[in-house]
Design a protein around this motif. Structure first.
Motif, PDB file in Angstrom:
ATOM      1  N   GLU A  41      16.435  40.113 -26.819  1.00  0.00           N
ATOM      2  CA  GLU A  41      17.225  41.252 -27.302  1.00  0.00           C
ATOM      3  C   GLU A  41      16.950  41.523 -28.772  1.00  0.00           C
ATOM      4  N   LYS A  42      16.879  40.471 -29.564  1.00  0.00           N
ATOM      5  CA  LYS A  42      16.593  40.626 -30.993  1.00  0.00           C
ATOM      6  C   LYS A  42      15.202  41.224 -31.209  1.00  0.00           C
ATOM      7  N   ASN A  43      14.235  40.764 -30.423  1.00  0.00           N
ATOM      8  CA  ASN A  43      12.865  41.261 -30.571  1.00  0.00           C
ATOM      9  C   ASN A  43      12.764  42.739 -30.203  1.00  0.00           C
ATOM     10  N   ILE A  44      13.502  43.163 -29.167  1.00  0.00           N
ATOM     11  CA  ILE A  44      13.484  44.573 -28.777  1.00  0.00           C
ATOM     12  C   ILE A  44      14.098  45.433 -29.877  1.00  0.00           C
ATOM     13  N   LYS A  45      15.235  45.010 -30.399  1.00  0.00           N
ATOM     14  CA  LYS A  45      15.895  45.777 -31.454  1.00  0.00           C
ATOM     15  C   LYS A  45      14.998  45.894 -32.684  1.00  0.00           C
ATOM     16  N   TYR A 101      11.733  45.783 -32.691  1.00  0.00           N
ATOM     17  CA  TYR A 101      10.623  46.684 -32.365  1.00  0.00           C
ATOM     18  C   TYR A 101      11.063  48.140 -32.491  1.00  0.00           C
ATOM     19  N   VAL A 102      12.228  48.455 -31.953  1.00  0.00           N
ATOM     20  CA  VAL A 102      12.735  49.831 -32.021  1.00  0.00           C
ATOM     21  C   VAL A 102      12.926  50.253 -33.479  1.00  0.00           C
ATOM     22  N   ALA A 103      13.484  49.343 -34.287  1.00  0.00           N
ATOM     23  CA  ALA A 103      13.714  49.664 -35.702  1.00  0.00           C
ATOM     24  C   ALA A 103      12.391  49.837 -36.450  1.00  0.00           C
ATOM     25  N   ASP A 104      11.448  48.931 -36.193  1.00  0.00           N
ATOM     26  CA  ASP A 104      10.169  48.972 -36.922  1.00  0.00           C
ATOM     27  C   ASP A 104       9.313  50.166 -36.521  1.00  0.00           C
ATOM     28  N   SER A 105       9.422  50.597 -35.257  1.00  0.00           N
ATOM     29  CA  SER A 105       8.588  51.708 -34.786  1.00  0.00           C
ATOM     30  C   SER A 105       9.081  53.057 -35.304  1.00  0.00           C
ATOM     31  N   LYS A 106      10.324  53.083 -35.786  1.00  0.00           N
ATOM     32  CA  LYS A 106      10.905  54.278 -36.409  1.00  0.00           C
ATOM     33  C   LYS A 106      10.859  55.510 -35.498  1.00  0.00           C
ATOM     34  N   LYS A 147      13.058  57.689 -32.483  1.00  0.00           N
ATOM     35  CA  LYS A 147      14.405  57.883 -31.996  1.00  0.00           C
ATOM     36  C   LYS A 147      14.436  57.545 -30.514  1.00  0.00           C
ATOM     37  N   ALA A 148      14.988  56.394 -30.199  1.00  0.00           N
ATOM     38  CA  ALA A 148      15.016  55.924 -28.820  1.00  0.00           C
ATOM     39  C   ALA A 148      16.448  55.882 -28.311  1.00  0.00           C
ATOM     40  N   ASP A 149      16.670  56.450 -27.142  1.00  0.00           N
ATOM     41  CA  ASP A 149      17.988  56.405 -26.516  1.00  0.00           C
ATOM     42  C   ASP A 149      18.112  55.119 -25.697  1.00  0.00           C
ATOM     43  N   ALA A 150      19.198  54.392 -25.939  1.00  0.00           N
ATOM     44  CA  ALA A 150      19.469  53.168 -25.183  1.00  0.00           C
ATOM     45  C   ALA A 150      20.268  53.524 -23.937  1.00  0.00           C
ATOM     46  N   LEU A 151      19.720  53.239 -22.779  1.00  0.00           N
ATOM     47  CA  LEU A 151      20.400  53.532 -21.523  1.00  0.00           C
ATOM     48  C   LEU A 151      21.247  52.342 -21.094  1.00  0.00           C
ATOM     49  N   PRO A 152      22.265  52.569 -20.253  1.00  0.00           N
ATOM     50  CA  PRO A 152      23.140  51.473 -19.814  1.00  0.00           C
ATOM     51  C   PRO A 152      22.387  50.306 -19.177  1.00  0.00           C
ATOM     52  N   SER A 153      21.251  50.588 -18.558  1.00  0.00           N
ATOM     53  CA  SER A 153      20.472  49.538 -17.901  1.00  0.00           C
ATOM     54  C   SER A 153      19.813  48.586 -18.883  1.00  0.00           C
ATOM     55  N   GLY A 154      19.708  49.016 -20.164  1.00  0.00           N
ATOM     56  CA  GLY A 154      18.974  48.241 -21.158  1.00  0.00           C
ATOM     57  C   GLY A 154      17.641  48.856 -21.514  1.00  0.00           C
ATOM     58  N   LEU A 155      17.225  49.875 -20.768  1.00  0.00           N
ATOM     59  CA  LEU A 155      15.980  50.591 -21.062  1.00  0.00           C
ATOM     60  C   LEU A 155      16.142  51.458 -22.299  1.00  0.00           C
ATOM     61  N   PHE A 156      15.090  51.518 -23.124  1.00  0.00           N
ATOM     62  CA  PHE A 156      15.042  52.437 -24.256  1.00  0.00           C
ATOM     63  C   PHE A 156      14.026  53.527 -23.945  1.00  0.00           C
ATOM     64  N   VAL A 157      14.389  54.776 -24.182  1.00  0.00           N
ATOM     65  CA  VAL A 157      13.505  55.903 -23.933  1.00  0.00           C
ATOM     66  C   VAL A 157      13.397  56.738 -25.202  1.00  0.00           C
ATOM     67  N   ALA A 158      12.169  56.889 -25.694  1.00  0.00           N
ATOM     68  CA  ALA A 158      11.907  57.733 -26.861  1.00  0.00           C
ATOM     69  C   ALA A 158      11.013  58.881 -26.413  1.00  0.00           C
ATOM     70  N   THR A 159      11.565  60.082 -26.372  1.00  0.00           N
ATOM     71  CA  THR A 159      10.787  61.254 -25.978  1.00  0.00           C
ATOM     72  C   THR A 159       9.943  61.717 -27.147  1.00  0.00           C
TER      73      THR A 159
END
Length: 321
Positions: free
Chosen positions: A163-167, A169-174, A176-188
């Protein structure tokens, strides 16, 4: 490194210092031990965990365990000949790090075929021994229990860090990723203008799959394969994946990510292991237990389930077990 009989046997084989900090071993082996920790040397049958980078003379990387976010593990085999990689590794103990140059001409002379794609004289290995479990012939069951305990502890470490590694990655990649209830992140990255698929529709998708380190493990895009140096001529021509979405033909996170897109759109999805390959990982592959994945996706086409789909070649993405 062990200071007893091993050193005597090494001396008997004529090891000597050579230029550049390397020492000479049998069959053209060159070695340079960077960090020498006191302890019993590795022996035949031991279980070892090590980080390892393999390169050619021209610095072309053949393998890098650091890119996989986990060390490699193996049982130590009896060397095929004095001077091969297992011979070199047996000079080390837990905590040691070293660089080995394996002479490919000498290996070929000893019956080990030289890889056709490698033109240089050496394969160069840089290794760090992370763990050693010494084989106990008097207690084979106890030895296996220690190895199993190691894998369990490594799995827990990966699980707790995911979980820490995913967070991070999302922060470092800069992006805008939406966190879904399943745990999936989607950045359009490109909003599609076409229809959005539903379960049962046929879709055509270009994809590039990566680890959090950025290491590409699979792609349907030839240019990405070549850039990542994983191009396989036998697979050409590289073409999009065609599948019925939402039916378990791919890992759950891939299904869910595509279902959030519209035709013509592009997105990056970050898939937690529970929606990927889980606690088992991909056996024999580079995807380990509790490994999150990143996919760059392009939804090329959508054919609704009440329509006749156009034929498209299938490039399989293995589903979770």
């Amino acid at each position: 490194m062990k200071k007893g009989l091993l050193i005597l046997s090494v001396a008997a084989l004529g090891f000597a210092a050579c230029g550049g900090g390397f020492q000479k071993g049998p069959s053209g082996l060159l070695y340079n031990i960077h960090n020498d920790v006191k302890g019993d040397s590795i022996a035949d049958g031991d279980f070892i965990s090590l980080n390892i980078i393999a390169k050619t003379d021209g610095d072309s990387v053949l393998y890098n365990s650091y890119e996989l976010d986990r060390p490699s593990q193996t049982f130590v085999s009896k060397p095929a000949y004095p001077g091969d990689l297992f011979y070199a590794i047996k000079l080390l103990s837990k905590g040691d790090s070293a660089t080995f140059k394996i002479d490919l001409d000498s290996a070929e002379a000893k019956g080990q075929p030289k890889p056709a794609t490698i033109k240089g004289k050496y394969i160069i290995y840089t290794v760090k021994i992370e763990e050693v479990i010494h084989k106990d012939t008097a207690d084979e069951k106890g030895f296996q229990s220690k190895v199993e305990a190691y894998f369990k502890a490594e799995g827990e470490r990966s699980k707790n860090a995911e979980e820490k590694n995913i967070k991070k990655y999302v922060a470092d990649s800069k992006v805008k990723a939406d966190a879904l209830p399943s745990g999936l992140f989607v950045a359009t990255t490109t909003e599609g203008k076409g229809i959005q698929p539903v379960v049962g529709d046929s879709v055509v998708v270009n994809y590039t799959g990566k680890l959090l380190s950025g290491k590409v493990f699979d792609t349907s895009v030839e240019a990405d394969a070549k850039k990542a140096k994983i191009f396989n001529p036998a697979r050409a021509p590289y073409q999009p994946l065609s599948l019925i979405i939402g039916k378990g033909n791919v890992i759950p996170g891939f299904d869910e990510g595509v279902l959030k897109m519209k035709k013509g759109g592009k997105a990056t999805i970050i898939i937690p292991s529970k929606l990927g390959y889980g606690e088992q990982g991909m056996p024999g592959g580079m995807i380990g237990p509790f490994t999150p994945l990143v996919f760059d996706l392009e939804l090329v086409d959508v054919v609704q389930k009440n329509e006749v789909p156009t034929a498209a070649p299938v490039v399989p993405v293995a589903p979770a077990k």
